[in-house]
Design an enzyme around this catalytic site. Structure first.
Site, PDB file in Angstrom:
ATOM      1  N   HIS A   1       1.925   3.731  -9.028  1.00 20.16           N
ATOM      2  CA  HIS A   1       1.761   2.295  -9.318  1.00 20.16           C
ATOM      3  C   HIS A   1       2.940   1.782 -10.137  1.00 20.16           C
ATOM      4  CE1 HIS A   1      -2.068   2.392  -7.463  1.00 20.16           C
ATOM      5  NE2 HIS A   1      -2.689   3.060  -8.409  1.00 20.16           N
TER       6      HIS A   1
ATOM      7  N   ASP B   1       0.826  -1.209   0.000  1.00 20.38           N
ATOM      8  CA  ASP B   1       0.000   0.000   0.000  1.00 20.38           C
ATOM      9  C   ASP B   1       0.865   1.266   0.000  1.00 20.38           C
ATOM     10  OD1 ASP B   1      -2.454   1.262  -0.039  1.00 20.38           O
ATOM     11  OD2 ASP B   1      -2.611   1.372   2.144  1.00 20.38           O
ATOM     12  N   GLY B   2       0.299   2.345  -0.525  1.00 22.60           N
ATOM     13  CA  GLY B   2       0.968   3.645  -0.447  1.00 22.60           C
ATOM     14  C   GLY B   2       1.476   4.186  -1.768  1.00 22.60           C
ATOM     15  N   ASN B   3       1.136   3.526  -2.880  1.00 18.47           N
ATOM     16  CA  ASN B   3       1.591   4.018  -4.191  1.00 18.47           C
ATOM     17  C   ASN B   3       1.050   5.417  -4.491  1.00 18.47           C
ATOM     18  OD1 ASN B   3       2.708   1.518  -4.501  1.00 18.47           O
ATOM     19  ND2 ASN B   3       1.235   0.785  -6.018  1.00 18.47           N
TER      20      ASN B   3
ATOM     21  N   GLU C   1       1.620 -13.243  12.112  1.00 20.39           N
ATOM     22  CA  GLU C   1       2.213 -12.066  12.759  1.00 20.39           C
ATOM     23  C   GLU C   1       2.044 -10.887  11.804  1.00 20.39           C
ATOM     24  OE1 GLU C   1       3.382 -11.983  15.815  1.00 20.39           O
ATOM     25  OE2 GLU C   1       2.947 -14.126  16.042  1.00 20.39           O
TER      26      GLU C   1
ATOM     27  N   LEU D   1      10.905 -19.997  -5.278  1.00 19.92           N
ATOM     28  CA  LEU D   1       9.839 -19.222  -4.630  1.00 19.92           C
ATOM     29  C   LEU D   1       8.491 -19.389  -5.346  1.00 19.92           C
ATOM     30  CD1 LEU D   1       8.966 -16.835  -2.674  1.00 19.92           C
ATOM     31  CD2 LEU D   1       9.577 -15.312  -4.563  1.00 19.92           C
TER      32      LEU D   1
ATOM     33  N   ARG E   1      -1.429   9.460  -9.514  1.00 19.38           N
ATOM     34  CA  ARG E   1      -1.392   8.190  -8.766  1.00 19.38           C
ATOM     35  C   ARG E   1      -0.787   7.054  -9.596  1.00 19.38           C
ATOM     36  NH1 ARG E   1      -4.364   7.443  -4.440  1.00 19.38           N
ATOM     37  NH2 ARG E   1      -4.651   5.254  -4.952  1.00 19.38           N
TER      38      ARG E   1
ATOM     39  N   ARG F   1       2.384  -4.851   6.034  1.00 17.13           N
ATOM     40  CA  ARG F   1       1.613  -3.810   5.341  1.00 17.13           C
ATOM     41  C   ARG F   1       2.458  -2.550   5.280  1.00 17.13           C
ATOM     42  NH1 ARG F   1      -4.599  -2.387   4.819  1.00 17.13           N
ATOM     43  NH2 ARG F   1      -4.367  -0.498   3.604  1.00 17.13           N
TER      44      ARG F   1
ATOM     45  N   ARG G   1     -12.488   1.899  -7.880  1.00 21.73           N
ATOM     46  CA  ARG G   1     -11.667   3.109  -8.137  1.00 21.73           C
ATOM     47  C   ARG G   1     -12.021   3.706  -9.503  1.00 21.73           C
ATOM     48  NH1 ARG G   1      -5.717   2.576  -5.438  1.00 21.73           N
ATOM     49  NH2 ARG G   1      -6.461   1.856  -3.421  1.00 21.73           N
TER      50      ARG G   1
ATOM     51  N   SER H   1      -7.437  -5.452  -4.941  1.00 19.51           N
ATOM     52  CA  SER H   1      -8.491  -6.064  -4.120  1.00 19.51           C
ATOM     53  C   SER H   1      -9.832  -6.067  -4.853  1.00 19.51           C
ATOM     54  CB  SER H   1      -8.630  -5.311  -2.799  1.00 19.51           C
ATOM     55  OG  SER H   1      -9.301  -4.081  -3.006  1.00 19.51           O
TER      56      SER H   1
ATOM     57  N   ARG I   1       0.014   7.784  -2.378  1.00 20.05           N
ATOM     58  CA  ARG I   1       0.634   8.821  -1.536  1.00 20.05           C
ATOM     59  C   ARG I   1       2.059   9.118  -1.988  1.00 20.05           C
ATOM     60  NH1 ARG I   1      -0.898   5.765   3.723  1.00 20.05           N
ATOM     61  NH2 ARG I   1      -1.535   4.262   2.142  1.00 20.05           N
TER      62      ARG I   1
HETATM   63  C1  IPE Z   1      -5.273  -2.671   0.026  1.00 21.79           C
HETATM   64  O1  IPE Z   1      -5.032  -1.327  -0.141  1.00 21.79           O
HETATM   65  C2  IPE Z   1      -5.301  -3.360  -1.303  1.00 21.79           C
HETATM   66  C3  IPE Z   1      -4.003  -3.477  -1.974  1.00 21.79           C
HETATM   67  C4  IPE Z   1      -2.861  -3.099  -1.496  1.00 21.79           C
HETATM   68  C5  IPE Z   1      -4.041  -4.100  -3.283  1.00 21.79           C
HETATM   69  P1  IPE Z   1      -6.221  -0.264  -0.264  1.00 21.79           P
HETATM   70  O2  IPE Z   1      -5.601   1.061  -0.451  1.00 21.79           O
HETATM   71  O3  IPE Z   1      -7.199  -0.704  -1.288  1.00 21.79           O
HETATM   72  O4  IPE Z   1      -6.913  -0.407   1.176  1.00 21.79           O
HETATM   73  P2  IPE Z   1      -7.729   0.637   2.028  1.00 21.79           P
HETATM   74  O5  IPE Z   1      -8.766   1.231   1.124  1.00 21.79           O
HETATM   75  O6  IPE Z   1      -6.774   1.669   2.499  1.00 21.79           O
HETATM   76  O7  IPE Z   1      -8.295  -0.157   3.158  1.00 21.79           O
HETATM   77  C1  IPE Z   2      -1.734   0.334  -3.308  1.00 22.68           C
HETATM   78  O1  IPE Z   2      -1.531   1.697  -3.335  1.00 22.68           O
HETATM   79  C2  IPE Z   2      -1.970  -0.248  -4.675  1.00 22.68           C
HETATM   80  C3  IPE Z   2      -3.364  -0.640  -4.931  1.00 22.68           C
HETATM   81  C4  IPE Z   2      -4.311  -0.652  -4.040  1.00 22.68           C
HETATM   82  C5  IPE Z   2      -3.689  -1.054  -6.278  1.00 22.68           C
HETATM   83  P1  IPE Z   2      -2.713   2.749  -3.250  1.00 22.68           P
HETATM   84  O2  IPE Z   2      -3.130   3.099  -4.634  1.00 22.68           O
HETATM   85  O3  IPE Z   2      -3.823   2.252  -2.381  1.00 22.68           O
HETATM   86  O4  IPE Z   2      -1.973   3.973  -2.578  1.00 22.68           O
HETATM   87  P2  IPE Z   2      -2.526   4.921  -1.437  1.00 22.68           P
HETATM   88  O5  IPE Z   2      -2.960   4.058  -0.295  1.00 22.68           O
HETATM   89  O6  IPE Z   2      -3.668   5.686  -2.026  1.00 22.68           O
HETATM   90  O7  IPE Z   2      -1.372   5.791  -1.087  1.00 22.68           O
HETATM   91 MG    MG Z   3      -4.155   2.401  -0.387  1.00 25.58          MG
END
Ligand code: IPE
Ligand code: IPE
Ligand code: MG
Length: 235
Positions: free
Chosen positions: A29, A12-14, A199, A123, A25, A180, A63, A57, A16
């Site tokens: 990715h 997560d966090g791409n 964990e 792997l 955004r 995470r 989105r 997900s 941001r």
């Molecule tokens: C979880 O991240 C899904 C993936 C990393 C693929 P999200 O950005 O979708 O989750 P929420 O919305 O913050 O819970």
């Molecule tokens: C995770 O990054 C990748 C996917 C859910 C596809 P996000 O796109 O959720 O990035 P943030 O959480 O908005 O920073």
């Molecule tokens: Mg996210």
């Protein structure tokens, strides 16, 4: 050092990461794919047996359509471009989730990657795509119900182990460690059944910045954990 057999990663966090740089955004990715490549290689080097990455997900279908289609195209590009690398590194590709929802070209490329790496013995890389833990459990319940209609004894014989075989993850051990990135303290519908005793490690680092050293730190932290599985330690 105790290496986890199975690591799950909520990447997560791409978004941001991109926003902090004034980029769209989608640029986040793309940057995230470099981290994925590095972590897959690192897991192989560290003799991890299974790595499940949360790529997309079930809820991510909600989105904006441009972001979704960019992600689906990126998956095609990555699977195609990385195939040679996966084979070179003896990585066996697999996927869990509702593949029927994927655009045909994404599904085709993914199935091609799975087919072309099926004899690798290193792997196991499992991509969770169009994956939702709750819908996985509901699907399992449906499949089980249809088996009971065919053979009522199936109901009597059901237990946790046999129910697991109806999940996407049959034949895959439960994750020992779930990482995470991006700092949010939630599971976001990832491996709900399978994470019962995993964990959990949460880091503020955003996915595109996550590297081999970050992975090692997570594994070191995992090593300090006392996994009791509900029992008590002998004194
Ligand atoms: C979880 O991240 C899904 C993936 C990393 C693929 P999200 O950005 O979708 O989750 P929420 O919305 O913050 O819970
Ligand atoms: C995770 O990054 C990748 C996917 C859910 C596809 P996000 O796109 O959720 O990035 P943030 O959480 O908005 O920073
Ligand atoms: Mg996210």
């Amino acid at each position: 050092m105790r290496t986890p057999k199975h690591i799950g990663i909520i990447m997560d966090g791409n978004g941001r990461w991109a926003k902090r740089r004034g980029l769209p955004r989608t640029a986040g990715h793309r940057a995230g794919t470099n981290a994925t490549r590095e972590i897959v290689r690192a897991c192989g080097e560290l003799n991890i047996s299974y790595l499940t990455t949360y790529v997309f997900s079930a809820e991510n279908w909600g989105r904006p359509s441009l972001e979704v289609s960019m992600l689906m195209d990126l998956l095609v590009e990555m699977t195609r471009r990385e195939l040679e690398n996966l084979n070179k590194n003896n990585v066996r590709l697999n996927a869990i989730g509702d593949m029927s929802k994927l655009p045909p070209k994404t599904r085709k490329e993914l199935l091609n990657g799975i087919e072309n790496t099926k004899n690798n013995t290193g792997l196991n890389l499992i991509l969770a795509i169009s994956y939702g833990g709750r819908s996985e459990i509901v699907n399992a319940a449906k499949k089980f119900a249809s088996d009971v209609l065919k053979d009522p004894n199936a109901l009597e014989n059901l237990n946790e182990k046999s129910f697991s075989s109806y999940l996407y993850t049959k034949n895959i051990p439960d994750p020992d460690l779930i990482i995470r990135t991006g700092g949010d303290c939630r599971i976001s519908n990832f491996l709900l059944w399978q994470s019962a005793y995993s964990e959990i490690y949460i880091t503020e680092t955003l996915w595109p910045d996550f590297d081999k050293n970050c992975l090692k730190e997570a594994i070191e932290d995992y090593n300090k954990r006392d996994r009791r599985f509900g029992k008590v330690k002998d004194d």
